[in-house]
Design a protein around this motif. Structure first.
Motif, PDB file in Angstrom:
ATOM      1  N   ARG A  65       0.832  -1.210   0.000  1.00 37.19           N
ATOM      2  CA  ARG A  65       0.000   0.000   0.000  1.00 37.19           C
ATOM      3  C   ARG A  65       0.863   1.255   0.000  1.00 37.19           C
ATOM      4  O   ARG A  65       0.551   2.246  -0.669  1.00 37.19           O
ATOM      5  CB  ARG A  65      -0.945  -0.002   1.203  1.00 37.19           C
ATOM      6  CG  ARG A  65      -1.989   1.116   1.140  1.00 37.19           C
ATOM      7  CD  ARG A  65      -2.782   1.241   2.422  1.00 37.19           C
ATOM      8  NE  ARG A  65      -1.955   1.638   3.551  1.00 37.19           N
ATOM      9  CZ  ARG A  65      -1.462   2.876   3.745  1.00 37.19           C
ATOM     10  NH1 ARG A  65      -1.707   3.830   2.891  1.00 37.19           N
ATOM     11  NH2 ARG A  65      -0.717   3.149   4.804  1.00 37.19           N
ATOM     12  N   LEU A  66       1.975   1.229   0.744  1.00 35.94           N
ATOM     13  CA  LEU A  66       2.878   2.384   0.786  1.00 35.94           C
ATOM     14  C   LEU A  66       3.559   2.624  -0.560  1.00 35.94           C
ATOM     15  O   LEU A  66       4.086   3.714  -0.809  1.00 35.94           O
ATOM     16  CB  LEU A  66       3.915   2.222   1.892  1.00 35.94           C
ATOM     17  CG  LEU A  66       3.369   2.319   3.313  1.00 35.94           C
ATOM     18  CD1 LEU A  66       4.446   1.958   4.341  1.00 35.94           C
ATOM     19  CD2 LEU A  66       2.804   3.704   3.589  1.00 35.94           C
ATOM     20  N   LEU A  67       3.546   1.616  -1.430  1.00 35.76           N
ATOM     21  CA  LEU A  67       4.056   1.768  -2.791  1.00 35.76           C
ATOM     22  C   LEU A  67       2.943   2.168  -3.758  1.00 35.76           C
ATOM     23  O   LEU A  67       3.179   2.335  -4.954  1.00 35.76           O
ATOM     24  CB  LEU A  67       4.705   0.469  -3.267  1.00 35.76           C
ATOM     25  CG  LEU A  67       5.942   0.014  -2.496  1.00 35.76           C
ATOM     26  CD1 LEU A  67       6.396  -1.354  -2.992  1.00 35.76           C
ATOM     27  CD2 LEU A  67       7.069   1.036  -2.600  1.00 35.76           C
ATOM     28  N   ASP A 105      10.455  -1.387  -5.289  1.00 32.78           N
ATOM     29  CA  ASP A 105      10.204  -0.647  -4.046  1.00 32.78           C
ATOM     30  C   ASP A 105      10.894   0.712  -4.133  1.00 32.78           C
ATOM     31  O   ASP A 105      11.500   1.057  -5.158  1.00 32.78           O
ATOM     32  CB  ASP A 105      10.616  -1.463  -2.817  1.00 32.78           C
ATOM     33  CG  ASP A 105      12.118  -1.502  -2.581  1.00 32.78           C
ATOM     34  OD1 ASP A 105      12.920  -0.982  -3.407  1.00 32.78           O
ATOM     35  OD2 ASP A 105      12.528  -2.052  -1.543  1.00 32.78           O
ATOM     36  N   LYS A 106      10.829   1.485  -3.049  1.00 32.65           N
ATOM     37  CA  LYS A 106      11.403   2.840  -3.068  1.00 32.65           C
ATOM     38  C   LYS A 106      12.919   2.828  -3.217  1.00 32.65           C
ATOM     39  O   LYS A 106      13.502   3.824  -3.631  1.00 32.65           O
ATOM     40  CB  LYS A 106      10.976   3.617  -1.826  1.00 32.65           C
ATOM     41  CG  LYS A 106      11.468   3.043  -0.526  1.00 32.65           C
ATOM     42  CD  LYS A 106      11.009   3.874   0.659  1.00 32.65           C
ATOM     43  CE  LYS A 106      11.478   3.326   1.966  1.00 32.65           C
ATOM     44  NZ  LYS A 106      12.899   3.086   2.091  1.00 32.65           N
ATOM     45  N   GLU A 112       6.125  11.278  -0.173  1.00 32.27           N
ATOM     46  CA  GLU A 112       5.123  11.701   0.805  1.00 32.27           C
ATOM     47  C   GLU A 112       4.577  10.543   1.608  1.00 32.27           C
ATOM     48  O   GLU A 112       4.109  10.729   2.741  1.00 32.27           O
ATOM     49  CB  GLU A 112       3.982  12.437   0.086  1.00 32.27           C
ATOM     50  CG  GLU A 112       4.452  13.750  -0.512  1.00 32.27           C
ATOM     51  CD  GLU A 112       3.425  14.388  -1.436  1.00 32.27           C
ATOM     52  OE1 GLU A 112       2.367  13.773  -1.689  1.00 32.27           O
ATOM     53  OE2 GLU A 112       3.693  15.513  -1.889  1.00 32.27           O
ATOM     54  N   ALA A 113       4.607   9.311   1.058  1.00 35.34           N
ATOM     55  CA  ALA A 113       4.045   8.140   1.748  1.00 35.34           C
ATOM     56  C   ALA A 113       4.958   7.618   2.848  1.00 35.34           C
ATOM     57  O   ALA A 113       4.522   6.841   3.690  1.00 35.34           O
ATOM     58  CB  ALA A 113       3.764   7.024   0.729  1.00 35.34           C
ATOM     59  N   GLN A 114       6.197   8.039   2.854  1.00 34.63           N
ATOM     60  CA  GLN A 114       7.156   7.494   3.835  1.00 34.63           C
ATOM     61  C   GLN A 114       7.079   8.176   5.159  1.00 34.63           C
ATOM     62  O   GLN A 114       6.753   9.198   5.446  1.00 34.63           O
ATOM     63  CB  GLN A 114       8.579   7.588   3.298  1.00 34.63           C
ATOM     64  CG  GLN A 114       8.757   6.883   1.977  1.00 34.63           C
ATOM     65  CD  GLN A 114       8.246   5.440   1.941  1.00 34.63           C
ATOM     66  OE1 GLN A 114       8.482   4.671   2.859  1.00 34.63           O
ATOM     67  NE2 GLN A 114       7.513   5.082   0.913  1.00 34.63           N
TER      68      GLN A 114
END
Length: 179
Positions: free
Chosen positions: A32-34, A109-110, A177-179
């Motif tokens: 979800r964070l991705l 991933d990030k 922004e999600a991190q």
């Protein structure tokens, strides 16, 4: 329930699971964070499923088709399999609903590491516009999937590097922004 994990670096058969040893599982929250969303639906009743109908209405998925990926069903099978496995992005979300069979979506991933997402009957996944990804069959060599779109389908894949597209820049901003 979907299962996801970090991949090893092996260049052997893309259809193999490619798990790290020990396995490094990836949770739905990490996906979800991705920007990756997952739902479990009733694939046996997809034609009349009220949950699918509600999702399509809520997300404006007005267009759909069904693709069967198998050597006896898909024209230019070998070429298509290679194309699907090339790392790429799209300018729109990619929505896939597995009606039968199984396969893998790989996403970055990030930190640019590959995460493998095992998809099977009943799994629906949404990959956000701008995420680098690829698809392959697993060792069963068969999947039947519904493809959903907002409006008319756009089939264009942009192979990496494609960092200058606004969709990629917007996705990178989302990750920050999600991190």
């Amino acid at each position: 329930m979907v299962e996801a994990w970090y991949m090893d670096e092996s260049q052997e058969d893309q259809r193999a699971p490619h798990r790290l040893h020990p396995n490094r599982a990836v949770s739905l929250e990490q996906l979800r964070l991705l920007g990756v969303t997952y739902r479990k639906l009733d694939a046996d009743n997809y034609e009349t499923d009220p949950c699918l109908k509600e999702i399509r209405k809520a997300e404006n998925y007005s267009w759909m088709d069904i693709i069967t990926i198998h050597k006896d069903k898909l024209p230019n099978y070998e070429e298509k399999i290679k194309t699907f496995y090339e790392e790429h992005l799209h300018l729109d979300d990619e929505i896939r609903y597995i009606l039968d069979g199984s396969g893998y979506f790989d996403v970055r991933d990030k930190d640019d590491k590959w995460i493998r997402i095992s998809m099977e009957k009943g799994d629906m996944i949404t990959l956000p516009a701008g995420i680098y990804h690829r698809f392959t069959l697993d060792e069963n060599n068969y999947v039947k999937a519904m493809r959903l779109f907002v409006g008319e389908p756009v089939w264009t894949a942009y192979n990496r590097p494609a960092d200058d597209f606004p969709a990629r820049k917007q996705y990178m901003k989302f990750l920050t922004e999600a991190q």
